[in-house]
Design an enzyme around this catalytic site. Structure first.
Site, PDB file in Angstrom:
ATOM      1  N   HIS A  67       1.317   3.919   2.044  1.00 55.35           N
ATOM      2  CA  HIS A  67       1.896   4.615   3.198  1.00 55.35           C
ATOM      3  C   HIS A  67       3.424   4.619   3.104  1.00 55.35           C
ATOM      4  O   HIS A  67       4.039   3.625   2.729  1.00 55.35           O
ATOM      5  CB  HIS A  67       1.435   3.969   4.502  1.00 55.35           C
ATOM      6  CG  HIS A  67      -0.031   4.146   4.753  1.00 55.35           C
ATOM      7  ND1 HIS A  67      -0.718   3.418   5.704  1.00 55.35           N
ATOM      8  CD2 HIS A  67      -0.946   4.975   4.169  1.00 55.35           C
ATOM      9  CE1 HIS A  67      -1.995   3.781   5.696  1.00 55.35           C
ATOM     10  NE2 HIS A  67      -2.146   4.734   4.769  1.00 55.35           N
ATOM     11  N   HIS A 103      -7.564  -1.121   5.169  1.00 50.93           N
ATOM     12  CA  HIS A 103      -6.524  -0.242   5.715  1.00 50.93           C
ATOM     13  C   HIS A 103      -6.312   0.934   4.766  1.00 50.93           C
ATOM     14  O   HIS A 103      -6.253   2.087   5.185  1.00 50.93           O
ATOM     15  CB  HIS A 103      -5.241  -1.036   5.907  1.00 50.93           C
ATOM     16  CG  HIS A 103      -4.143  -0.270   6.566  1.00 50.93           C
ATOM     17  ND1 HIS A 103      -4.198   0.135   7.880  1.00 50.93           N
ATOM     18  CD2 HIS A 103      -2.956   0.178   6.090  1.00 50.93           C
ATOM     19  CE1 HIS A 103      -3.093   0.802   8.192  1.00 50.93           C
ATOM     20  NE2 HIS A 103      -2.329   0.846   7.119  1.00 50.93           N
ATOM     21  N   HIS A 161       0.836  -1.197   0.000  1.00 51.82           N
ATOM     22  CA  HIS A 161       0.000   0.000   0.000  1.00 51.82           C
ATOM     23  C   HIS A 161       0.870   1.245   0.000  1.00 51.82           C
ATOM     24  O   HIS A 161       2.093   1.163   0.076  1.00 51.82           O
ATOM     25  CB  HIS A 161      -0.990   0.000   1.166  1.00 51.82           C
ATOM     26  CG  HIS A 161      -0.369   0.014   2.527  1.00 51.82           C
ATOM     27  ND1 HIS A 161       0.351  -1.047   3.041  1.00 51.82           N
ATOM     28  CD2 HIS A 161      -0.378   0.951   3.509  1.00 51.82           C
ATOM     29  CE1 HIS A 161       0.752  -0.766   4.270  1.00 51.82           C
ATOM     30  NE2 HIS A 161       0.336   0.445   4.569  1.00 51.82           N
ATOM     31  N   ASP A 192       5.813   4.399   5.141  1.00 51.53           N
ATOM     32  CA  ASP A 192       6.613   3.402   5.862  1.00 51.53           C
ATOM     33  C   ASP A 192       6.598   2.042   5.162  1.00 51.53           C
ATOM     34  O   ASP A 192       7.228   1.094   5.634  1.00 51.53           O
ATOM     35  CB  ASP A 192       6.148   3.263   7.308  1.00 51.53           C
ATOM     36  CG  ASP A 192       4.723   2.760   7.454  1.00 51.53           C
ATOM     37  OD1 ASP A 192       3.878   3.104   6.598  1.00 51.53           O
ATOM     38  OD2 ASP A 192       4.439   2.019   8.415  1.00 51.53           O
ATOM     39  N   HIS A 193       5.918   1.955   4.009  1.00 52.34           N
ATOM     40  CA  HIS A 193       5.948   0.748   3.184  1.00 52.34           C
ATOM     41  C   HIS A 193       6.437   1.036   1.765  1.00 52.34           C
ATOM     42  O   HIS A 193       6.890   0.112   1.082  1.00 52.34           O
ATOM     43  CB  HIS A 193       4.555   0.107   3.121  1.00 52.34           C
ATOM     44  CG  HIS A 193       4.099  -0.436   4.434  1.00 52.34           C
ATOM     45  ND1 HIS A 193       4.114  -1.780   4.742  1.00 52.34           N
ATOM     46  CD2 HIS A 193       3.629   0.190   5.543  1.00 52.34           C
ATOM     47  CE1 HIS A 193       3.663  -1.957   5.975  1.00 52.34           C
ATOM     48  NE2 HIS A 193       3.372  -0.774   6.474  1.00 52.34           N
ATOM     49  N   HIS A 203       4.798  -5.410  10.352  1.00 49.06           N
ATOM     50  CA  HIS A 203       5.267  -4.778  11.589  1.00 49.06           C
ATOM     51  C   HIS A 203       5.544  -5.820  12.662  1.00 49.06           C
ATOM     52  O   HIS A 203       4.954  -6.903  12.662  1.00 49.06           O
ATOM     53  CB  HIS A 203       4.221  -3.795  12.131  1.00 49.06           C
ATOM     54  CG  HIS A 203       4.060  -2.548  11.321  1.00 49.06           C
ATOM     55  ND1 HIS A 203       4.775  -1.395  11.560  1.00 49.06           N
ATOM     56  CD2 HIS A 203       3.253  -2.277  10.267  1.00 49.06           C
ATOM     57  CE1 HIS A 203       4.417  -0.460  10.692  1.00 49.06           C
ATOM     58  NE2 HIS A 203       3.489  -0.975   9.894  1.00 49.06           N
ATOM     59  N   ASP A 222      -0.116  -4.289   6.049  1.00 46.64           N
ATOM     60  CA  ASP A 222      -0.841  -3.828   7.240  1.00 46.64           C
ATOM     61  C   ASP A 222      -2.251  -4.399   7.317  1.00 46.64           C
ATOM     62  O   ASP A 222      -3.106  -3.843   8.009  1.00 46.64           O
ATOM     63  CB  ASP A 222      -0.903  -2.296   7.252  1.00 46.64           C
ATOM     64  CG  ASP A 222       0.386  -1.677   7.775  1.00 46.64           C
ATOM     65  OD1 ASP A 222       1.321  -2.439   8.114  1.00 46.64           O
ATOM     66  OD2 ASP A 222       0.481  -0.438   7.821  1.00 46.64           O
TER      67      ASP A 222
END
Length: 385
Positions: free
Chosen positions: A174, A229, A172, A176-177, A291, A253
């Site tokens: 975001h 998400h 996705h 942090d990905h 995570h 996520d």
């Protein structure tokens, strides 16, 4: 998006926006500052605002926020809109990256690769609790990266393994990905970036739909649409048949060890459908989440199902792992069915303890969705304690 581009835009917008950004990133809590920040955030994200923020590059087009139900509070929703749709989110990600590199120069957890008849899965600890992955066909010397948020850490693993990166799979949008997509795709010119076209993946080159397959050497990786998400969230299933090993689910996520992601861009019904997609996979499928949340998630699972012995055994193992900063990845979907409350909304005991009962039409699916929504609400409260 290059940091220099973001910095130039910040300078061009003047000192006022710089103060807003510093307030967001420093977490100031004074009432007056909080009120000013709220107004500043709303001025950027409100659909009624006359002037829309200018996009800094073709990769980041501003999309007005849609009205609708969302589990986040008003300020949180405004920040989420900024994080995912404007340059502020990228700057925040860059700050996270710098802090994590300083705090965890060797990564937040000690990981162990898994080798299956010439296919290697290598977890890479990045940021403060994220995982990126390399999936390697060792015979062909080809690698696929999943969610490479820290390009430096992923590149170091590529060089250590002596492989060629040919594909990036993004679950996705975001940061942090997806934050490493630009640097890695530029460094590896033949590397393709895969993801959902609905999600605004940075530097996307090859859009994927539900059930599309990416083939790299002996690797056969199927994309499964799992919205909730984010609108275009995908998970990736590595088929174990070609190498006579277990299948591997890279869940981003959507699903964690004993947990699931927050529903930022969907409803409980949407998330339930996505989790049911995962439930349809085999019990021996290895779960590689985005995570390291195992200890916290199992603690919450103990609150809602205190007599679950499978959870208790798993918690004891996880605590031993985390005392030595060892990764808890992977688990299996068979294990997750036994203790992950977000996969157990069909269980009568959980329904009786927390659920609202059947919907007005006796619809069981509605009841499960309401139970999932309640579990997510309780988990958010539990996490903030």
């Amino acid at each position: 998006m290059a940091a220099v581009v973001a910095a130039t835009a910040l300078k061009g917008r003047g000192a006022r926006n710089a103060r807003v950004l510093r307030g967001i990133l420093s977490g100031a809590t004074a009432n007056k500052a909080s009120q000013n920040r709220t107004r500043a955030l709303q001025s950027h994200s409100s659909p009624e605002c006359k002037e829309e923020p200018e996009p800094l590059s073709p990769e980041l087009e501003y999309i007005p926020r849609k009205r609708g139900k969302n589990p986040m509070k008003a300020v949180g929703l405004a920040w989420y809109s900024l994080y995912t749709r404007t340059w502020l989110g990228y700057l925040f990600y860059r700050q996270q990256l710098r802090r994590a590199r300083n705090r965890y120069p060797k990564g937040h957890s000690k990981t162990q690769p898994r080798l299956f008849n010439g296919v290697k899965v290598l977890p890479i600890p990045v940021l403060s609790d994220n995982y990126s992955y390399l999936i390697i066909d060792t015979q062909a010397g080809l690698a696929v990266a999943v969610d490479p948020s820290d390009p430096r850490a992923v590149q170091a693993s590529i060089e250590k393994e002596g492989v060629t990166l040919v594909a990036i799979l993004c679950t996705h949008k975001h940061w942090d990905h997806s934050g490493g997509n630009r640097d890695l795709s530029r460094r590896h010119r033949d590397c393709r970036v895969y993801g959902s076209p609905q999600d605004g993946i940075p530097y996307l080159t090859h859009p994927l739909c539900h059930q599309d397959v990416v083939s790299v050497g002996r690797l056969q990786i199927r994309a499964l649409a799992t919205p909730g998400h984010t609108q275009g969230h995908l998970v990736y299933l590595l088929d174990g048949e070609p190498y006579k090993g277990p299948s591997c689910l890279f869940s981003g996520d959507l699903l964690f060890l004993s947990g699931c992601g927050r529903t930022f861009e969907g409803t409980a019904e949407t998330m339930l459908s996505s989790l049911d997609t995962v439930l349809g996979l085999g019990d021996d499928t290895l779960l590689w989440p985005g995570h390291e949340y195992a200890e916290e998630n199992l603690g919450f699972a103990g609150v809602v199902e205190p007599e679950n012995l499978a959870r208790e055994r798993k918690m004891q193992w996880v605590q031993r792992q985390r005392m030595e900063r060892r990764s808890t990845c992977p688990s299996t979907l068979g294990e997750e069915r036994s203790y992950n409350p977000f996969l157990r909304t069909h269980c009568l005991a959980l329904q009786e303890a927390l659920g609202p009962g059947p919907g007005p039409t006796g619809d069981e699916g509605c009841s499960r969705a309401q139970l999932l929504e309640e579990l997510r609400r309780l988990k958010d409260t539990h996490k903030s304690k």
